[in-house]
Design a protein around this motif. Sequence first.
Motif: not given
Length: 87
Positions: A8-12, A42-54, A63-64
């Motif tokens: 996960g860290l490498f993918a991140a 659109t992409f930033m909205s998805g990133l924000f949702l991923w951040l909340i999920y993390g 999160i990182l």
Amino acid sequence: MDLITVLGLFAAILTTISFLPQMLKIWRSKSAKDVSFLMLITFMSGLFLWLIYGIILGAWPIILANGVTLGFNFIILWLKIRYRKRP
């Protein structure tokens, strides 16, 4: 650290640094005309949702990666606004 966390860290790291060349190109050329506002928002909205999920999961790679990538995309959005051509 287990193998799944390392994966996960490498993918991140890879997905996050992939935005550096675009950000630097916009910065150097002072042009972001080929970057779509709709794609960025659109992409930033998805990133924000991923951040909340993390955050909910307590998953540091998520999160990182999404926090830093969201930051890079805010810079790209700022550059797009800053360098837009005025009529």
